[in-house]
Every structure is written in structure tokens, then in C-alpha cells.
Design an enzyme around this catalytic site. Sequence first.
Site, PDB file in Angstrom:
ATOM      1  N   GLY A  15       5.451  33.409  -3.231  1.00  0.00           N
ATOM      2  CA  GLY A  15       4.143  33.080  -3.790  1.00  0.00           C
ATOM      3  C   GLY A  15       4.148  32.378  -5.131  1.00  0.00           C
ATOM      4  O   GLY A  15       3.149  32.420  -5.849  1.00  0.00           O
ATOM      5  N   SER A  16       5.245  31.670  -5.479  1.00  0.00           N
ATOM      6  CA  SER A  16       5.218  30.988  -6.782  1.00  0.00           C
ATOM      7  C   SER A  16       4.262  29.795  -6.766  1.00  0.00           C
ATOM      8  O   SER A  16       3.611  29.507  -7.776  1.00  0.00           O
ATOM      9  CB  SER A  16       6.626  30.559  -7.210  1.00  0.00           C
ATOM     10  OG  SER A  16       7.102  29.499  -6.427  1.00  0.00           O
ATOM     11  N   ASN A  17       4.150  29.128  -5.631  1.00  0.00           N
ATOM     12  CA  ASN A  17       3.149  28.045  -5.553  1.00  0.00           C
ATOM     13  C   ASN A  17       1.743  28.611  -5.615  1.00  0.00           C
ATOM     14  O   ASN A  17       0.856  28.013  -6.236  1.00  0.00           O
ATOM     15  CB  ASN A  17       3.358  27.208  -4.287  1.00  0.00           C
ATOM     16  CG  ASN A  17       4.417  26.140  -4.489  1.00  0.00           C
ATOM     17  OD1 ASN A  17       4.193  25.169  -5.205  1.00  0.00           O
ATOM     18  ND2 ASN A  17       5.587  26.340  -3.890  1.00  0.00           N
ATOM     19  N   ARG A  68       1.699  32.456  19.869  1.00  0.00           N
ATOM     20  CA  ARG A  68       1.152  31.670  18.743  1.00  0.00           C
ATOM     21  C   ARG A  68      -0.363  31.542  18.832  1.00  0.00           C
ATOM     22  O   ARG A  68      -1.054  31.632  17.822  1.00  0.00           O
ATOM     23  CB  ARG A  68       1.770  30.260  18.741  1.00  0.00           C
ATOM     24  CG  ARG A  68       3.195  30.258  18.255  1.00  0.00           C
ATOM     25  CD  ARG A  68       3.728  28.836  18.107  1.00  0.00           C
ATOM     26  NE  ARG A  68       5.161  28.909  17.924  1.00  0.00           N
ATOM     27  CZ  ARG A  68       5.773  29.104  16.748  1.00  0.00           C
ATOM     28  NH1 ARG A  68       5.061  29.209  15.649  1.00  0.00           N
ATOM     29  NH2 ARG A  68       7.071  29.185  16.682  1.00  0.00           N
ATOM     30  N   ARG A  94       5.360  29.439   9.302  1.00  0.00           N
ATOM     31  CA  ARG A  94       5.092  29.432  10.743  1.00  0.00           C
ATOM     32  C   ARG A  94       4.670  28.041  11.161  1.00  0.00           C
ATOM     33  O   ARG A  94       3.866  27.401  10.463  1.00  0.00           O
ATOM     34  CB  ARG A  94       3.935  30.384  11.106  1.00  0.00           C
ATOM     35  CG  ARG A  94       4.188  31.843  10.894  1.00  0.00           C
ATOM     36  CD  ARG A  94       5.272  32.414  11.759  1.00  0.00           C
ATOM     37  NE  ARG A  94       4.960  32.439  13.174  1.00  0.00           N
ATOM     38  CZ  ARG A  94       5.875  32.657  14.123  1.00  0.00           C
ATOM     39  NH1 ARG A  94       7.148  32.851  13.792  1.00  0.00           N
ATOM     40  NH2 ARG A  94       5.539  32.683  15.384  1.00  0.00           N
ATOM     41  N   ASN A 110      -0.146  21.139   3.059  1.00  0.00           N
ATOM     42  CA  ASN A 110       1.099  21.919   2.931  1.00  0.00           C
ATOM     43  C   ASN A 110       1.950  21.310   1.825  1.00  0.00           C
ATOM     44  O   ASN A 110       1.829  20.121   1.523  1.00  0.00           O
ATOM     45  CB  ASN A 110       1.871  21.845   4.260  1.00  0.00           C
ATOM     46  CG  ASN A 110       3.200  22.573   4.216  1.00  0.00           C
ATOM     47  OD1 ASN A 110       3.279  23.721   3.772  1.00  0.00           O
ATOM     48  ND2 ASN A 110       4.267  21.915   4.673  1.00  0.00           N
ATOM     49  N   HIS A 112       6.012  20.717   0.909  1.00  0.00           N
ATOM     50  CA  HIS A 112       7.336  20.740   1.531  1.00  0.00           C
ATOM     51  C   HIS A 112       8.374  20.307   0.500  1.00  0.00           C
ATOM     52  O   HIS A 112       8.163  19.309  -0.212  1.00  0.00           O
ATOM     53  CB  HIS A 112       7.355  19.793   2.735  1.00  0.00           C
ATOM     54  CG  HIS A 112       8.659  19.825   3.463  1.00  0.00           C
ATOM     55  ND1 HIS A 112       9.036  20.884   4.266  1.00  0.00           N
ATOM     56  CD2 HIS A 112       9.691  18.946   3.483  1.00  0.00           C
ATOM     57  CE1 HIS A 112      10.239  20.647   4.753  1.00  0.00           C
ATOM     58  NE2 HIS A 112      10.667  19.486   4.292  1.00  0.00           N
ATOM     59  N   LYS A 175       9.879  23.484  -9.694  1.00  0.00           N
ATOM     60  CA  LYS A 175       9.103  23.193 -10.898  1.00  0.00           C
ATOM     61  C   LYS A 175       8.166  22.001 -10.638  1.00  0.00           C
ATOM     62  O   LYS A 175       6.996  22.012 -11.019  1.00  0.00           O
ATOM     63  CB  LYS A 175      10.082  22.866 -12.036  1.00  0.00           C
ATOM     64  CG  LYS A 175       9.553  23.039 -13.393  1.00  0.00           C
ATOM     65  CD  LYS A 175      10.706  23.169 -14.403  1.00  0.00           C
ATOM     66  CE  LYS A 175      10.174  23.077 -15.811  1.00  0.00           C
ATOM     67  NZ  LYS A 175      10.034  21.695 -16.289  1.00  0.00           N
ATOM     68  N   GLU A 177       7.095  21.125  -7.681  1.00  0.00           N
ATOM     69  CA  GLU A 177       6.078  21.592  -6.723  1.00  0.00           C
ATOM     70  C   GLU A 177       4.882  22.173  -7.461  1.00  0.00           C
ATOM     71  O   GLU A 177       3.721  21.893  -7.140  1.00  0.00           O
ATOM     72  CB  GLU A 177       6.665  22.665  -5.791  1.00  0.00           C
ATOM     73  CG  GLU A 177       7.733  22.151  -4.848  1.00  0.00           C
ATOM     74  CD  GLU A 177       8.234  23.231  -3.884  1.00  0.00           C
ATOM     75  OE1 GLU A 177       7.422  24.032  -3.395  1.00  0.00           O
ATOM     76  OE2 GLU A 177       9.455  23.268  -3.621  1.00  0.00           O
TER      77      GLU A 177
HETATM   78  C1  GRF Z   1       8.549  26.289  -1.542  1.00  0.00           C
HETATM   79  O1  GRF Z   1       9.742  25.639  -1.889  1.00  0.00           O
HETATM   80  C2  GRF Z   1       7.764  25.458  -0.559  1.00  0.00           C
HETATM   81  O2  GRF Z   1       7.889  24.084  -0.762  1.00  0.00           O
HETATM   82  C3  GRF Z   1       8.405  25.833   0.742  1.00  0.00           C
HETATM   83  O3  GRF Z   1       8.649  27.212   0.635  1.00  0.00           O
HETATM   84  C4  GRF Z   1       8.809  27.547  -0.736  1.00  0.00           C
HETATM   85  C5  GRF Z   1       7.804  28.612  -1.019  1.00  0.00           C
HETATM   86  O4  GRF Z   1       7.957  29.158  -2.298  1.00  0.00           O
HETATM   87  N1  GRF Z   1       7.559  25.471   1.858  1.00  0.00           N
HETATM   88  P1  GRF Z   1       6.828  30.059  -2.921  1.00  0.00           P
HETATM   89  O5  GRF Z   1       6.533  31.177  -1.925  1.00  0.00           O
HETATM   90  O6  GRF Z   1       5.615  29.218  -3.176  1.00  0.00           O
HETATM   91  O7  GRF Z   1       7.428  30.598  -4.173  1.00  0.00           O
END
Ligand code: GRF
Length: 192
Positions: A15-17, A68, A94, A110, A112, A175, A177
Site C-alpha cells: 500500500g505505499s502507492n 474470476r 489480480r 493502474n 505498473h 519513488k 511511482e
Molecule cells: C508497485 O511497484 C506497483 O507498481 C506494482 O506493485 C507495487 C505495489 O506496491 N503494481 P505498493 O503496494 O503500492 O507499495
Amino acid sequence: MSGRKRVGVLISGRGSNLSALIAAQKAPHWPAPICLVISNRPGAAGLDIAKSAGIKALTIDHTAFAGREEFEADLHAALIANKVDLVVCAGFMRKLTAGFTDKWQGRIINIHPSLLPKYKGLDTHARALEAGDSEAGCTVHHVTSQLDSGPIIAQARVPIKAGDTPETLAARVLKAEHEIFPKALASVARQL
Ligand code: GRF
């Protein structure tokens, strides 16, 4: 649609994003407040981040469903029940079928950890290092039923340095991201 868009964030883990998106929404006139976080994995650390920020957090465990479609039907129902306008996949691990992504077309994004179209799927940093690339990065894109293939919204580049490991590169990309994801979300929300 105009004004603020209600955002539902899908996560699977750390969950860092999500944290970066929560921090960003303190800005005045932020167009994309998060109203709901859903994890497909029970106990995901991101659920606690959401709760600490006072955001409703749900677990919809994909392993509890026959397939699914059944999982996605519950996911969709929870998003609709919470009046979500825009879905953000933030480390959501998923694959989603067309049955789900078509319902949210143009309203699901999303992040990536590669410079798409390079390195779709997993192990992006190890693959960039193995290929001898001189730079890496991350991409925010619209989600379609084709994995990591929807239209690109934003990208950020970082250098690959001598001695990098998948871990050191991942940290540098992460970072980036955290910098581009809130900006990309705001721009999508303002255009809806
Ligand atoms: C991130 O690197 C994202 O790009 C990828 O999974 C990772 C998730 O990290 N899809 P977080 O859970 O947001 O810390």
C-alpha cells in the site's frame, strides 16, 4: 460528470502507492478523494493504511469465489454500492476480465513498474537488469482486459546504475511511482 470524483482503490499488499494517493488528497481542490479501499488479500498492510486515514476498507478475498467472474461481480457491486466513479489499481495483483474492465472503461487506471510496453507482467526490474537497459521507470495506464496494455496516461524514467539489484532498482522506481500516480489520477479525474 464534473466536480470531485469518488475513487475506489484496489490493493493486494503493502500500500505505499495508496499512501501517496492519500497524502496527495490533502491538497486544496483535490479532484479525486478516496472513499473506499478494497483488498483481495486478507491482512494486506494497505488496509491498515486506509483505516488509519479514516477511509472505509474492505477485504474481498478472491479465493472465496468459484471463479474470476464471481469475484469480479462482488468487487463491482461493492464499488457501485459506495458510489465509486473512478477505480485505481495500486498494487492490485489480480488479472481482470473484460466483463469487469468493460463496465469501467475509461474509469479504471493502474500503475505498473516498467516503461510499458516493455516488461508487462511480473519481475519487471530483474528483466530490465537482465536486458542490460540503461533506464527503467513506471507507467500509469488505463486498464483493459489485456494485461498492462491499455492507453498510457503518464510515465517516469529513472536511470539504471552500475551495481543495481532488482531491489535497489525497485526502490528508485517506487519513488517515481509515488510522484506520478497522484498527478495522473488528478488529471484523469478532472477529465471525467
Ligand atoms: C508497485 O511497484 C506497483 O507498481 C506494482 O506493485 C507495487 C505495489 O506496491 N503494481 P505498493 O503496494 O503500492 O507499495
